[in-house]
Design an enzyme around this catalytic site. Sequence first.
Site: not given
Length: 178
Positions: A10, A24, A33-34, A119
């Site tokens: 992680d 983004n 993950v953001d 992803g």
Amino acid sequence: MERFSIVTGDITQSDAEAIVNAANTSLLGGRGVDGAIHKAAGPKLLAECLTLNGCETGQAKITGGYRLRARYVLHTPGPVWQGGSMGEPALLASCYRSCLTLAAERGIRTVDFPSISTGIYGYPLPQAAVVALKAIMDFLEAHDLPERVRMVCHTEETARIYRQTWNLWYAEDKSSKL
Ligand code: APR
């Protein structure tokens, strides 16, 4: 090359000096993950991101890490996969190069990456792995910093694809296979 390794885990728990966020272009957080990085870093990360006026795909911007163990977060929006003929490979390579350039400029010695764009943005993992590893290895060949770069894979399957790609392209001999 011992300067690079592939691990599973992680990334929000990483002890690297800087971790990379698959962001983004708004830099205002998201899922994946953001979302995990913003959750772990706390609200001050978003507050700093709000001052950055977003970030173009393939570029990178740096913030503090706040409640994360990592001192810095390098935010880079990867390309959304559109079939591969809309400049996605070049934009993905640019994500890795932009983060590494920013890290080297700041004297950052250790950087952990997630598998950018593979992803929610749908970039097929085998193709992304070739692009990511080439961008990282080319940069490390030409620069002394960062001293250590890791690809932090969230799943064993992701790690398997990266290791397979590494062994195909970069393992000089059996002993150096990851
Ligand atoms: N640690 C490491 N890797 C992680 C973690 C984590 N905690 N959580 C997810 N990942 C992995 C995913 O398994 C995937 O391999 O990060 C990789 C990138 O997936 P996404 O987070 O979906 O990022 P991406 O495909 O680049 O899409 C970016 O998703 O979260 C939104 O705001 C973000 O709009 C942007 C888009």
